[in-house]
Design a protein around this motif. Sequence first.
Motif, short mmCIF file in Angstrom:
data_model
loop_
_atom_site.label_atom_id
_atom_site.label_comp_id
_atom_site.label_asym_id
_atom_site.label_seq_id
_atom_site.Cartn_x
_atom_site.Cartn_y
_atom_site.Cartn_z
N VAL A 53 0.83 -1.20 0.00
CA VAL A 53 0.00 0.00 0.00
C VAL A 53 0.86 1.25 0.00
N THR A 54 1.90 1.25 0.83
CA THR A 54 2.81 2.40 0.87
C THR A 54 3.44 2.65 -0.50
N HIS A 55 3.87 1.58 -1.15
CA HIS A 55 4.48 1.74 -2.49
C HIS A 55 3.47 2.36 -3.45
N LEU A 56 2.23 1.87 -3.45
CA LEU A 56 1.23 2.40 -4.38
C LEU A 56 0.88 3.85 -4.07
N ARG A 57 0.82 4.17 -2.80
CA ARG A 57 0.51 5.56 -2.44
C ARG A 57 1.58 6.51 -2.97
N TYR A 58 2.84 6.10 -2.85
CA TYR A 58 3.90 6.95 -3.38
C TYR A 58 3.92 6.93 -4.91
N LEU A 59 3.51 5.83 -5.49
CA LEU A 59 3.39 5.80 -6.95
C LEU A 59 2.36 6.84 -7.40
N PHE A 60 1.19 6.87 -6.74
CA PHE A 60 0.18 7.87 -7.08
C PHE A 60 0.73 9.28 -6.92
N SER A 61 1.49 9.47 -5.85
CA SER A 61 2.05 10.80 -5.59
C SER A 61 3.06 11.18 -6.67
N ARG A 62 3.90 10.21 -7.08
CA ARG A 62 4.88 10.51 -8.13
C ARG A 62 4.20 10.83 -9.46
N VAL A 63 3.16 10.09 -9.77
CA VAL A 63 2.42 10.35 -11.01
C VAL A 63 1.81 11.75 -10.97
N ARG A 67 -0.86 -2.44 -14.43
CA ARG A 67 -0.40 -1.26 -15.17
C ARG A 67 -1.50 -0.74 -16.07
N TYR A 68 -2.17 -1.66 -16.77
CA TYR A 68 -3.26 -1.27 -17.66
C TYR A 68 -4.39 -0.61 -16.86
N LEU A 69 -4.72 -1.19 -15.70
CA LEU A 69 -5.77 -0.65 -14.85
C LEU A 69 -5.41 0.74 -14.35
N LEU A 70 -4.20 0.90 -13.84
CA LEU A 70 -3.79 2.17 -13.25
C LEU A 70 -3.62 3.26 -14.30
N GLU A 71 -3.11 2.90 -15.47
CA GLU A 71 -2.97 3.90 -16.53
C GLU A 71 -4.32 4.45 -16.94
N ALA A 72 -5.34 3.58 -16.97
CA ALA A 72 -6.68 4.04 -17.31
C ALA A 72 -7.24 4.94 -16.22
N ARG A 73 -6.99 4.57 -14.97
CA ARG A 73 -7.53 5.35 -13.85
C ARG A 73 -6.79 6.68 -13.68
N LEU A 74 -5.47 6.65 -13.87
CA LEU A 74 -4.65 7.85 -13.65
C LEU A 74 -4.52 8.70 -14.90
N GLU A 75 -5.00 8.17 -16.03
CA GLU A 75 -4.98 8.89 -17.31
C GLU A 75 -3.56 9.32 -17.68
N THR A 76 -2.64 8.38 -17.51
CA THR A 76 -1.26 8.63 -17.92
C THR A 76 -0.58 7.28 -18.11
N GLN A 77 0.58 7.28 -18.74
CA GLN A 77 1.34 6.05 -18.93
C GLN A 77 2.36 5.91 -17.82
N LEU A 78 2.48 4.71 -17.26
CA LEU A 78 3.51 4.43 -16.27
C LEU A 78 4.82 4.11 -16.97
N SER A 79 5.90 4.54 -16.39
CA SER A 79 7.22 4.23 -16.94
C SER A 79 7.49 2.74 -16.76
N ASP A 80 8.40 2.21 -17.57
CA ASP A 80 8.76 0.80 -17.46
C ASP A 80 9.32 0.48 -16.07
N ASP A 81 10.05 1.41 -15.50
CA ASP A 81 10.62 1.16 -14.18
C ASP A 81 9.55 1.17 -13.09
N GLU A 82 8.52 2.02 -13.24
CA GLU A 82 7.41 1.97 -12.30
C GLU A 82 6.72 0.61 -12.38
#
Length: 299
Positions: free
Chosen positions: A225-235, A267-282
């Motif tokens: 959860v902590t990792h995902l929360r910071y992922l959202f923040s970075r995006v 990745r497909y789910l989050l990109e649709a929700r966040l309306e952006t592409q995740l980097s390969d490293d993410e």
Amino acid sequence: MARSWPDPGSSDSGASAPNLRVKRVLGNNAALCEAEDGQEVVALGRGLGSGRRRGEVLDPNQVEQFFIAGSPDGRQQLATFLADVPLDCVRAATAIAELASVELGLPVTQSLILPLADHLAFAVQRTRDNLPVAIPLAWEVTQLYPRELAVGQRAVPLASRLLRVALSEDESVAIAMHLVNAQFAGPGTGMAMTMTEDLSRVFQVIEAQFGVTIDRQSPSAARFVTHLRYLFSRVASGQQLVEHGAGLAEAITRAYPEATVCAGKLRYLLEARLETQLSDDEAAYLALHVARLLPAAPA
């Protein structure tokens, strides 16, 4: 001692009240004032605005708190807000913010206090009118944000005592959402609600993929959860992880092929929700954390 509760770029928290000259009385307990340096603030205190005249200098002992007015548009919004919200709600919100500062390390700022005060004012009115309210995502908040919920649970009796109203225990969930949002977004709970829905959906995808039930309160789930929360923040801040030439994605794919397949779905789910592409490293780090989340994976 009067205190200001700034956001970045305003002023130092904990400053004593400067010499404040009244520009406009906003109500019995509030006045729009000008400080010696020309900065406009809204000052609060019991009976502070009563009988005041334009140009009068306030007695610092009467000023309990003052808030930075900011831009002309922000000044009007802040003035209107603090004229409408009861002073006791601002006091209670400040007490909750200070509790969260101790327990969670959150900075005590206007963008935390003011939405909390607004929520408390609404909660008090609902309680007095005996109007029930459905708290969305209560189960998810309980599972995903135990630390914030624990603060919320302590905040309800604290606010009830200060406001002299027996608030529902369910308010702890709403308060927790404000605290979550203060860590990773702006005022209110909109981003936190969206993030919570996404976190819940992510767990469902992983459980379906591997046929497991994940203990949301386990240390591995907390890490995830902590990792995902910071992922959202970075995006949100446009600062995704990018480690050029490190071969990270290839190494994780070789080590955790099944987790990588699952991470592709996420990745497909989050990109649709966040309306952006995740980097390969993410995406690679997401696979790594999926692998660590699974029961058979090493801690």
